[in-house]
Design a protein around this motif. Structure first.
Motif, PDB file in Angstrom:
ATOM      1  N   THR A 264      67.951  84.872  -6.847  1.00 30.16           N
ATOM      2  CA  THR A 264      66.537  84.413  -7.700  1.00 30.16           C
ATOM      3  C   THR A 264      66.651  84.348  -9.050  1.00 30.16           C
ATOM      4  OG1 THR A 264      65.967  86.980  -7.583  1.00 30.16           O
ATOM      5  CG2 THR A 264      65.003  85.596  -5.847  1.00 30.16           C
ATOM      6  N   ALA A 265      67.639  84.955  -9.660  1.00 27.79           N
ATOM      7  CA  ALA A 265      67.537  84.736 -11.233  1.00 27.79           C
ATOM      8  C   ALA A 265      67.632  83.347 -11.771  1.00 27.79           C
ATOM      9  CB  ALA A 265      68.604  85.276 -11.720  1.00 27.79           C
ATOM     10  N   MET A 266      68.379  82.288 -11.074  1.00 27.23           N
ATOM     11  CA  MET A 266      68.257  81.080 -11.647  1.00 27.23           C
ATOM     12  C   MET A 266      66.929  80.363 -11.479  1.00 27.23           C
ATOM     13  SD  MET A 266      71.115  80.230 -13.398  1.00 27.23           S
ATOM     14  CE  MET A 266      71.221  78.333 -13.347  1.00 27.23           C
ATOM     15  N   SER A 267      66.121  80.883 -10.565  1.00 27.15           N
ATOM     16  CA  SER A 267      64.787  80.196 -10.391  1.00 27.15           C
ATOM     17  C   SER A 267      63.814  80.922 -11.126  1.00 27.15           C
ATOM     18  CB  SER A 267      64.433  80.652  -8.988  1.00 27.15           C
ATOM     19  OG  SER A 267      65.057  79.900  -8.170  1.00 27.15           O
ATOM     20  N   TYR A 268      63.916  82.153 -11.623  1.00 27.06           N
ATOM     21  CA  TYR A 268      62.728  82.925 -12.664  1.00 27.06           C
ATOM     22  C   TYR A 268      63.060  82.781 -13.751  1.00 27.06           C
ATOM     23  CZ  TYR A 268      65.450  87.321 -12.505  1.00 27.06           C
ATOM     24  OH  TYR A 268      66.187  88.367 -12.526  1.00 27.06           O
ATOM     25  N   ILE A 269      64.278  82.186 -14.370  1.00 26.71           N
ATOM     26  CA  ILE A 269      64.435  82.108 -15.996  1.00 26.71           C
ATOM     27  C   ILE A 269      63.758  80.881 -16.102  1.00 26.71           C
ATOM     28  CG2 ILE A 269      66.482  83.578 -16.399  1.00 26.71           C
ATOM     29  CD1 ILE A 269      67.806  80.679 -16.416  1.00 26.71           C
ATOM     30  N   ARG A 270      63.377  80.777 -17.461  1.00 27.02           N
ATOM     31  CA  ARG A 270      62.612  79.783 -17.894  1.00 27.02           C
ATOM     32  C   ARG A 270      63.388  78.524 -18.242  1.00 27.02           C
ATOM     33  NH1 ARG A 270      58.920  80.281 -22.657  1.00 27.02           N
ATOM     34  NH2 ARG A 270      58.354  82.193 -21.626  1.00 27.02           N
ATOM     35  N   PRO A 271      62.920  77.253 -18.455  1.00 24.89           N
ATOM     36  CA  PRO A 271      63.494  76.087 -18.763  1.00 24.89           C
ATOM     37  C   PRO A 271      64.264  76.588 -19.998  1.00 24.89           C
ATOM     38  CG  PRO A 271      61.394  75.425 -18.106  1.00 24.89           C
ATOM     39  CD  PRO A 271      61.414  76.859 -18.001  1.00 24.89           C
ATOM     40  N   GLY A 272      65.710  75.969 -20.141  1.00 24.29           N
ATOM     41  CA  GLY A 272      66.444  76.417 -21.272  1.00 24.29           C
ATOM     42  C   GLY A 272      67.040  77.716 -21.265  1.00 24.29           C
ATOM     43  N   GLY A 273      66.830  78.519 -20.137  1.00 27.99           N
ATOM     44  CA  GLY A 273      67.184  80.249 -19.955  1.00 27.99           C
ATOM     45  C   GLY A 273      68.429  80.143 -19.727  1.00 27.99           C
ATOM     46  N   THR A 274      68.910  81.639 -19.739  1.00 30.01           N
ATOM     47  CA  THR A 274      70.517  81.768 -19.445  1.00 30.01           C
ATOM     48  C   THR A 274      70.453  83.000 -18.634  1.00 30.01           C
ATOM     49  OG1 THR A 274      71.061  81.019 -21.532  1.00 30.01           O
ATOM     50  CG2 THR A 274      72.688  82.459 -20.428  1.00 30.01           C
ATOM     51  N   VAL A 275      71.239  82.600 -17.312  1.00 24.66           N
ATOM     52  CA  VAL A 275      71.574  84.092 -16.541  1.00 24.66           C
ATOM     53  C   VAL A 275      73.003  84.254 -16.859  1.00 24.66           C
ATOM     54  CG1 VAL A 275      71.775  84.753 -14.342  1.00 24.66           C
ATOM     55  CG2 VAL A 275      70.014  83.264 -14.466  1.00 24.66           C
ATOM     56  N   VAL A 276      72.959  85.675 -16.986  1.00 27.26           N
ATOM     57  CA  VAL A 276      74.152  86.381 -17.453  1.00 27.26           C
ATOM     58  C   VAL A 276      74.757  86.988 -16.507  1.00 27.26           C
ATOM     59  CG1 VAL A 276      75.686  87.649 -19.267  1.00 27.26           C
ATOM     60  CG2 VAL A 276      73.421  86.309 -19.926  1.00 27.26           C
ATOM     61  N   ALA A 277      75.891  86.856 -15.635  1.00 28.42           N
ATOM     62  CA  ALA A 277      76.396  87.475 -14.386  1.00 28.42           C
ATOM     63  C   ALA A 277      77.218  88.394 -14.787  1.00 28.42           C
ATOM     64  CB  ALA A 277      77.121  86.497 -13.874  1.00 28.42           C
ATOM     65  N   VAL A 278      76.957  89.801 -14.670  1.00 28.66           N
ATOM     66  CA  VAL A 278      77.666  91.028 -15.067  1.00 28.66           C
ATOM     67  C   VAL A 278      78.116  91.817 -13.907  1.00 28.66           C
ATOM     68  CG1 VAL A 278      77.550  93.383 -16.500  1.00 28.66           C
ATOM     69  CG2 VAL A 278      76.380  90.924 -17.264  1.00 28.66           C
ATOM     70  N   GLY A 279      77.021  92.099 -12.989  1.00 26.59           N
ATOM     71  CA  GLY A 279      77.314  93.093 -11.734  1.00 26.59           C
ATOM     72  C   GLY A 279      78.228  92.329 -10.857  1.00 26.59           C
ATOM     73  N   LEU A 280      79.044  92.981 -10.136  1.00 27.15           N
ATOM     74  CA  LEU A 280      80.170  92.500  -9.430  1.00 27.15           C
ATOM     75  C   LEU A 280      80.230  92.919  -8.238  1.00 27.15           C
ATOM     76  CD1 LEU A 280      82.826  92.972 -12.532  1.00 27.15           C
ATOM     77  CD2 LEU A 280      82.557  91.097 -11.199  1.00 27.15           C
ATOM     78  N   PRO A 281      79.328  92.437  -7.229  1.00 28.22           N
ATOM     79  CA  PRO A 281      79.360  92.925  -5.859  1.00 28.22           C
ATOM     80  C   PRO A 281      80.562  92.389  -5.118  1.00 28.22           C
ATOM     81  CG  PRO A 281      77.227  91.325  -6.447  1.00 28.22           C
ATOM     82  CD  PRO A 281      78.296  91.269  -7.579  1.00 28.22           C
ATOM     83  N   LYS A 282      80.532  93.101  -3.988  1.00 27.36           N
ATOM     84  CA  LYS A 282      81.674  92.947  -3.092  1.00 27.36           C
ATOM     85  C   LYS A 282      82.129  91.202  -2.951  1.00 27.36           C
ATOM     86  CE  LYS A 282      80.869  96.297   0.347  1.00 27.36           C
ATOM     87  NZ  LYS A 282      80.385  96.601   1.742  1.00 27.36           N
ATOM     88  N   GLU A 283      83.474  90.960  -2.704  1.00 27.50           N
ATOM     89  CA  GLU A 283      83.964  89.725  -2.482  1.00 27.50           C
ATOM     90  C   GLU A 283      83.093  88.883  -1.850  1.00 27.50           C
ATOM     91  OE1 GLU A 283      88.096  90.196  -1.160  1.00 27.50           O
ATOM     92  OE2 GLU A 283      88.520  88.144  -1.709  1.00 27.50           O
ATOM     93  N   GLY A 284      82.807  87.655  -2.175  1.00 24.69           N
ATOM     94  CA  GLY A 284      82.103  86.849  -1.364  1.00 24.69           C
ATOM     95  C   GLY A 284      80.666  86.463  -1.716  1.00 24.69           C
TER      96      GLY A 284
END
Ligand code: 8ID
Ligand code: ZN
Length: 358
Positions: A264-284
Motif C-alpha cells: 500500500t505504501a506507494m499508494s499512500y505517499i503524497r505526490p513527489g513522495g518517497t517509499v524507502v524499502a528497509v524491511g526484508l521479507p522472505k524471498e519473493g
C-alpha cells in the motif's frame, strides 16, 4: 568492563545453527591473540541486540544464504581484548561495535564513495563471517565502530544495526523538518528507533503496527499518529487522512519484516513522495506500484541497506547525546531461542539485547 590484562579463555559460548531449524548454545574455541589474522581484533562481546535479520538468516529465508554452521548476530557492543593491526588507531581496551557489514575492500567505487554496504567484496556478520552471538568475536578492524564513552553498552548495541539503518533510511527519504513520515513496523526494533531519529530530524511520524503495547510505546516515543494495520480496512485512506492536507506523508520507511506493508505504501505517499524499502521479507516479496500514478505523481521507491561507517558513528553520537533511547529488555544468552519465537509471533516491542555473560 574487562581490563586489558584479563586472561583470554580457551573456550567460549556461541549460538550455533547447523541448519535452518537448529540453534544450540555450545562451547567452541576462542581464537587466541597469536592466531589472529592481520587486520583482525578479538572483541569481548558484552551485549548484542537480536535483529529480525538474524531470524531470517538462521531460517534461510532469503536469496542470500548463510555459511553453515552459522553464528549470527550483528549488533555487538564489546571491548577489544587483542588486536593484530598496527595501522589502526584502535587498541586493546577500546569500546567498539560489530555491525552487519563486517569488512569491505576499501578500494572499489562503492567503498570510495562511502557506500561500503554495497561493496561487492563486503563480508557480513553472521552470514559470511561469524557474528556477535559469541562471547569472543574475531572481528575485522576496518569496520569496527568506536562507541562513545558516555553511551551505555546495552544501549549502543541496537544502534549498530537498527539505529544506523533507520537513520540512513531517513536520510535517503529526503524528508525535511516539518514533513510527515509513515513508519510501518513502528513498534519493533527498527521502527521504535526510526520514530526517534525522525523526531530528532524534526519530522512528524505516523506509527503503523498492531496491539496496545506497541500503540503505547510509539506514543511514548513521540509518534504523532497511530494506525493499527490489523483493524484498519482501508490503509491508504487512513494514512492519507492523518496529514493535515489529506495528501499523505512525504515518505514511508518500511520496517516491517512481512510483505503486506509493501502493498500500500506507494499508494499512500503524497505526490513527489518517497517509499524507502528497509524491511526484508522472505524471498519473493514484491512492492506494488501503479506505473501511471508513479510517473504522473513523480513518486520514488528507494532501497536502503544499513549505512556507512560514518552513518554508524553519527547514529551512535546522536544516541550518546540523549536524543535516542532504544526501548530494550536485557535477557540472558540462553533465551535466544525464546526471543526468536516471540519475535516471529510479533510479540516483542522495541529490542531484546542479550547479556552474553549471563
Ligand atoms: O539494511 C536493512 N535494510 C535492514 C537492516 C536491519 C533489519 C533491514 N532489516 C529488516 C529485517 O530483516 C526485518 O525484515 O527490517 C525488518 C524489521 O526488523 P526488526 O525491526 O528487527 O523486526 P521486529 O523487531 O520484529 O519488528 C517488526 C515490527 O513489524 C510489525 C511487527 O508487529 C513488529 O512490531 N509488523 C508486521 I510482523 N507486519 C506489519 C505490517 N504489515 C508490521 N507493521 C506494519 N505493517
Ligand atoms: Zn540487523
Amino acid at each position: 568492563m574487562p581490563s586489558p590484562a584479563e586472561p583470554i579463555p580457551k573456550k567460549q559460548l556461541a549460538a550455533v545453527s547447523d541448519d535452518s531449524s537448529s540453534l544450540e548454545i555450545r562451547e567452541i574455541p576462542v581464537v587466541q591473540p597469536a592466531e589472529l589474522e592481520p587486520g583482525r581484533a578479538l572483541v569481548k562481546v558484552l551485549y548484542t541486540g537480536v535483529c529480525h535479520t538474524d531470524l531470517h538468516v538462521v531460517r534461510d529465508e532469503w536469496p542470500l544464504k548463510p555459511q553453515r554452521p552459522t553464528i549470527a548476530g550483528h549488533e555487538g557492543a564489546g571491548v577489544i581484548v587483542a588486536i593484530n593491526d598496527p595501522t589502526s588507531n584502535l587498541k586493546v581496551g577500546d569500546r567498539v561495535g560489530i555491525k552487519w557489514i563486517a569488512d569491505s575492500c576499501n578500494q572499489c567505487e562503492f567503498c570510495l564513495s562511502g557506500n561500503d554496504p554495497i561493496c561487492q567484496k563486503a563480508k557480513i556478520s553472521g552470514l559470511t563471517t561469524s557474528g556477535s552471538f559469541q562471547q569472543y568475536c574475531p572481528a575485522y578492524v576496518s569496520q569496527l565502530t568506536p562507541i562513545p564513552e558516555s553511551l551505555d553498552m546495552s544501549q549502543a548495541a541496537p544502534i549498530l544495526c537498527a539505529g544506523v539503518t533507520v537513520y540512513k533510511a531517513l536520510k535517503n527519504s529526503a524528508a525535511r523538518a516539518g514533513q510527515w513520515v509513515a513508519i510501518p513496523g513502528a513498534g519493533g526494533g527498527l521502527g521504535s528507533l526510526a520514530l526517534q531519529y525522525a523526531k530528532y530530524m524534526g519530522l512528524n511520524t505516523i506509527a503503523i503496527d498492531t496491539g496496545d503495547a506497541k500503540k503505547d510505546l510509539t506514543k511514548k516515543l513521540g509518534a504523532s499518529a497511530w494506525i493499527d494495520f490489523t483493524t484498519t480496512e482501508d490503509m491508504v485512506a487512513a494514512v492519507k487522512k492523518v496529514t493535515p492536507d489529506g495528501l499523505g506523508p512525504h515518505a514511508a520507511i518500511i520496517t516491517s519484516p512481512k510483505p503486506e506493508a509493501y502493498l500500500t505504501a506507494m499508494s499512500y505517499i503524497r505526490p513527489g513522495g518517497t517509499v524507502v524499502a528497509v524491511g526484508l521479507p522472505k524471498e519473493g516479496a514484491v512492492v506494488t506500484a501503479d506505473v501511471f500514478w508513479t510517473v504522473v505523481q513523480s513518486k520514488r521507491l528507494v532501497g536502503s541497506y544499513v549505512g556507512s561507517r560514518l552513518d554508524a558513528i553519527e547514529a551512535l553520537r546522536i544516541a550518546a547525546e540523549g536524543h535516542v533511547k532504544t526501548p530494550i529488555s536485557i535477557e540472558p544468552f540462553a533465551s535466544l531461542e525464546s526471543v526468536y519465537t516471540r519475535m516471529d509471533k510479533g510479540q516483542l516491542s522495541g529490542r531484546v539485547v542479550l547479556d552474553l555473560f549471563k
